[in-house]
Design a protein around this motif. Structure first.
Motif, PDB file in Angstrom:
ATOM      1  N   LEU A 215      27.985  72.333  90.149  1.00  0.00           N
ATOM      2  CA  LEU A 215      29.140  72.245  91.044  1.00  0.00           C
ATOM      3  C   LEU A 215      30.122  73.388  90.803  1.00  0.00           C
ATOM      4  O   LEU A 215      30.738  73.899  91.752  1.00  0.00           O
ATOM      5  CB  LEU A 215      29.822  70.889  90.866  1.00  0.00           C
ATOM      6  CG  LEU A 215      28.960  69.670  91.238  1.00  0.00           C
ATOM      7  CD1 LEU A 215      29.705  68.374  90.952  1.00  0.00           C
ATOM      8  CD2 LEU A 215      28.533  69.734  92.706  1.00  0.00           C
ATOM      9  N   ILE A 216      30.272  73.809  89.554  1.00  0.00           N
ATOM     10  CA  ILE A 216      31.146  74.945  89.254  1.00  0.00           C
ATOM     11  C   ILE A 216      30.610  76.210  89.929  1.00  0.00           C
ATOM     12  O   ILE A 216      31.365  77.017  90.482  1.00  0.00           O
ATOM     13  CB  ILE A 216      31.271  75.147  87.734  1.00  0.00           C
ATOM     14  CG1 ILE A 216      32.104  74.014  87.122  1.00  0.00           C
ATOM     15  CG2 ILE A 216      31.913  76.494  87.415  1.00  0.00           C
ATOM     16  CD1 ILE A 216      32.171  74.061  85.603  1.00  0.00           C
ATOM     17  N   GLY A 217      29.293  76.394  89.897  1.00  0.00           N
ATOM     18  CA  GLY A 217      28.696  77.557  90.544  1.00  0.00           C
ATOM     19  C   GLY A 217      28.991  77.605  92.024  1.00  0.00           C
ATOM     20  O   GLY A 217      29.316  78.666  92.581  1.00  0.00           O
ATOM     21  N   PHE A 218      28.915  76.455  92.692  1.00  0.00           N
ATOM     22  CA  PHE A 218      29.210  76.407  94.124  1.00  0.00           C
ATOM     23  C   PHE A 218      30.700  76.598  94.403  1.00  0.00           C
ATOM     24  O   PHE A 218      31.078  77.162  95.439  1.00  0.00           O
ATOM     25  CB  PHE A 218      28.725  75.085  94.723  1.00  0.00           C
ATOM     26  CG  PHE A 218      27.244  75.013  94.897  1.00  0.00           C
ATOM     27  CD1 PHE A 218      26.584  75.889  95.750  1.00  0.00           C
ATOM     28  CD2 PHE A 218      26.487  74.081  94.206  1.00  0.00           C
ATOM     29  CE1 PHE A 218      25.212  75.821  95.924  1.00  0.00           C
ATOM     30  CE2 PHE A 218      25.117  74.011  94.365  1.00  0.00           C
ATOM     31  CZ  PHE A 218      24.472  74.889  95.227  1.00  0.00           C
ATOM     32  N   LEU A 219      31.541  76.123  93.505  1.00  0.00           N
ATOM     33  CA  LEU A 219      32.981  76.303  93.696  1.00  0.00           C
ATOM     34  C   LEU A 219      33.391  77.761  93.513  1.00  0.00           C
ATOM     35  O   LEU A 219      34.227  78.286  94.263  1.00  0.00           O
ATOM     36  CB  LEU A 219      33.754  75.420  92.711  1.00  0.00           C
ATOM     37  CG  LEU A 219      33.736  73.912  92.990  1.00  0.00           C
ATOM     38  CD1 LEU A 219      34.421  73.163  91.852  1.00  0.00           C
ATOM     39  CD2 LEU A 219      34.420  73.599  94.316  1.00  0.00           C
ATOM     40  N   VAL A 220      32.800  78.422  92.548  1.00  0.00           N
ATOM     41  CA  VAL A 220      33.158  79.812  92.265  1.00  0.00           C
ATOM     42  C   VAL A 220      32.647  80.745  93.360  1.00  0.00           C
ATOM     43  O   VAL A 220      33.323  81.711  93.736  1.00  0.00           O
ATOM     44  CB  VAL A 220      32.610  80.234  90.890  1.00  0.00           C
ATOM     45  CG1 VAL A 220      32.830  81.725  90.647  1.00  0.00           C
ATOM     46  CG2 VAL A 220      33.292  79.425  89.785  1.00  0.00           C
ATOM     47  N   ASN A 221      31.463  80.465  93.879  1.00  0.00           N
ATOM     48  CA  ASN A 221      30.855  81.331  94.897  1.00  0.00           C
ATOM     49  C   ASN A 221      30.607  80.522  96.170  1.00  0.00           C
ATOM     50  O   ASN A 221      29.551  79.904  96.324  1.00  0.00           O
ATOM     51  CB  ASN A 221      29.539  81.914  94.380  1.00  0.00           C
ATOM     52  CG  ASN A 221      28.976  82.983  95.288  1.00  0.00           C
ATOM     53  OD1 ASN A 221      29.403  83.139  96.437  1.00  0.00           O
ATOM     54  ND2 ASN A 221      28.005  83.733  94.793  1.00  0.00           N
ATOM     55  N   PRO A 222      31.539  80.515  97.114  1.00  0.00           N
ATOM     56  CA  PRO A 222      31.376  79.727  98.348  1.00  0.00           C
ATOM     57  C   PRO A 222      30.157  80.133  99.168  1.00  0.00           C
ATOM     58  O   PRO A 222      29.609  79.322  99.917  1.00  0.00           O
ATOM     59  CB  PRO A 222      32.672  80.009  99.118  1.00  0.00           C
ATOM     60  CG  PRO A 222      33.653  80.460  98.088  1.00  0.00           C
ATOM     61  CD  PRO A 222      32.844  81.187  97.066  1.00  0.00           C
ATOM     62  N   GLY A 223      29.721  81.394  99.051  1.00  0.00           N
ATOM     63  CA  GLY A 223      28.566  81.832  99.817  1.00  0.00           C
ATOM     64  C   GLY A 223      27.298  81.071  99.487  1.00  0.00           C
ATOM     65  O   GLY A 223      26.387  80.973 100.325  1.00  0.00           O
TER      66      GLY A 223
ATOM     67  N   ALA B 141      24.864  82.378  91.018  1.00  0.00           N
ATOM     68  CA  ALA B 141      23.663  81.752  91.580  1.00  0.00           C
ATOM     69  C   ALA B 141      22.914  80.983  90.505  1.00  0.00           C
ATOM     70  O   ALA B 141      22.402  79.878  90.756  1.00  0.00           O
ATOM     71  CB  ALA B 141      22.760  82.814  92.209  1.00  0.00           C
ATOM     72  N   LEU B 142      22.837  81.550  89.314  1.00  0.00           N
ATOM     73  CA  LEU B 142      22.172  80.848  88.214  1.00  0.00           C
ATOM     74  C   LEU B 142      22.961  79.602  87.804  1.00  0.00           C
ATOM     75  O   LEU B 142      22.381  78.577  87.473  1.00  0.00           O
ATOM     76  CB  LEU B 142      21.994  81.786  87.028  1.00  0.00           C
ATOM     77  CG  LEU B 142      20.880  82.827  87.194  1.00  0.00           C
ATOM     78  CD1 LEU B 142      20.911  83.848  86.083  1.00  0.00           C
ATOM     79  CD2 LEU B 142      19.511  82.136  87.211  1.00  0.00           C
TER      80      LEU B 142
END
Length: 268
Positions: free
Chosen positions: A152-160, A260-261
């Motif tokens: 979830l942190i990955g998706f929050l940091v990178n909205p793309g 992405a990772l």
């Protein structure tokens, strides 16, 4: 005189069997490696190896370093759980059990075989089979919280990353489903009704009782629970860095970035 001779007579045959046991283990390991190599698909070596240069060597070395650091952090997480359960074990012993368990899980067609081995070896050391079992179960349960949070942190940091279709949907669904499952397991295991059912039982229920008591102890000692989770986050983040270095080594650094990772590696 007879009382002192008994243990000596009992340990002597064990000492004589040790070389044979070692040879048997090495032979079995070699046999499993042969089977693994035999079942690998045909490939050309040049298709697997990246262009060799100084950067490739550096990234591969960093990937190996982060992987080994992750194994040590995983062992520290296990030790933190054992400490919360009132058991003290040497880090070197736990690291040995962890490495053996990783080998079994990676070579044999099983995902829990390594955990079974860890429980077995730790139980032989401390004589506490129920506590050893509970420590591995609770250590695994921490991943049910850490991994979805990292995704979830990955998706929050990178909205793309939220607009990648089914890949995004699967990763988010796995993260959300895991968190829901974790809440359900913890509520069920920590309930007084469950504790009353398994308390003082024999067989598999005594292992369930150990997990119940472990959850209760972590709930009553938030500092110990925080320590376990902190080491768990460090462990998983180090593995993400290891994957990132491996991606750079094979020339995937453009397509595979750190965010992405963060988003997809835990789901895998």
């Amino acid at each position: 005189m007879q009382e002192t001779e008994g243990p000596a007579q009992d340990t002597a045959p064990r000492a004589r069997r040790r070389p044979y046991v070692l040879v048997a283990r090495i032979s079995l390991s070699a046999l499993m490696l042969v089977v693994l190599l035999h079942r690998m698909p045909h490939f050309r070596v040049e298709d697997l190896l990246p262009d060799w240069n100084r950067d490739t060597a550096m990234f591969l070395a960093l990937a190996a370093f982060f992987t080994l650091a992750g194994i040590v952090l995983s062992t520290l997480r296990w030790r933190a759980v054992l400490s919360a359960l009132g058991q003290d074990s040497k880090l070197s012993d736990l690291l040995s059990y962890n490495l053996a368990g990783l080998f079994v899980s990676n070579v044999l067609p099983t995902t829990i075989g390594g955990d079974v081995l860890r429980v077995s070896r730790l139980s032989k050391e401390n004589g506490e089979s129920t506590t050893s079992f509970a420590s591995v179960v609770l250590e695994r349960l921490t991943g049910w919280l850490v991994l979805p949070v990292i995704t979830l942190i990955g998706f929050l940091v990178n909205p793309g990353l939220r607009r990648l279709g089914s890949a995004t949907e699967v990763a988010i669904a796995l993260a959300g489903g895991t968190l829901v499952a974790l809440v359900g397991v913890l509520v069920g295991v920590a309930s007084r009704r469950f504790g009353a059912r398994v308390a003082g039982s024999d067989g598999w229920r005594r292992f369930a009782a150990a997990v119940h008591l472990g959850v209760e102890r972590l709930r009553r000692h938030p500092a110990a629970a925080f320590n376990v989770l902190a080491v768990g986050f460090a462990y998983q983040l180090v593995l993400v860095f290891a994957a990132l270095m491996a991606a750079k080594a094979v020339g995937m650094s453009v397509a595979v970035g750190p965010t992405a990772l963060l988003a997809f590696f835990p789901a895998v």
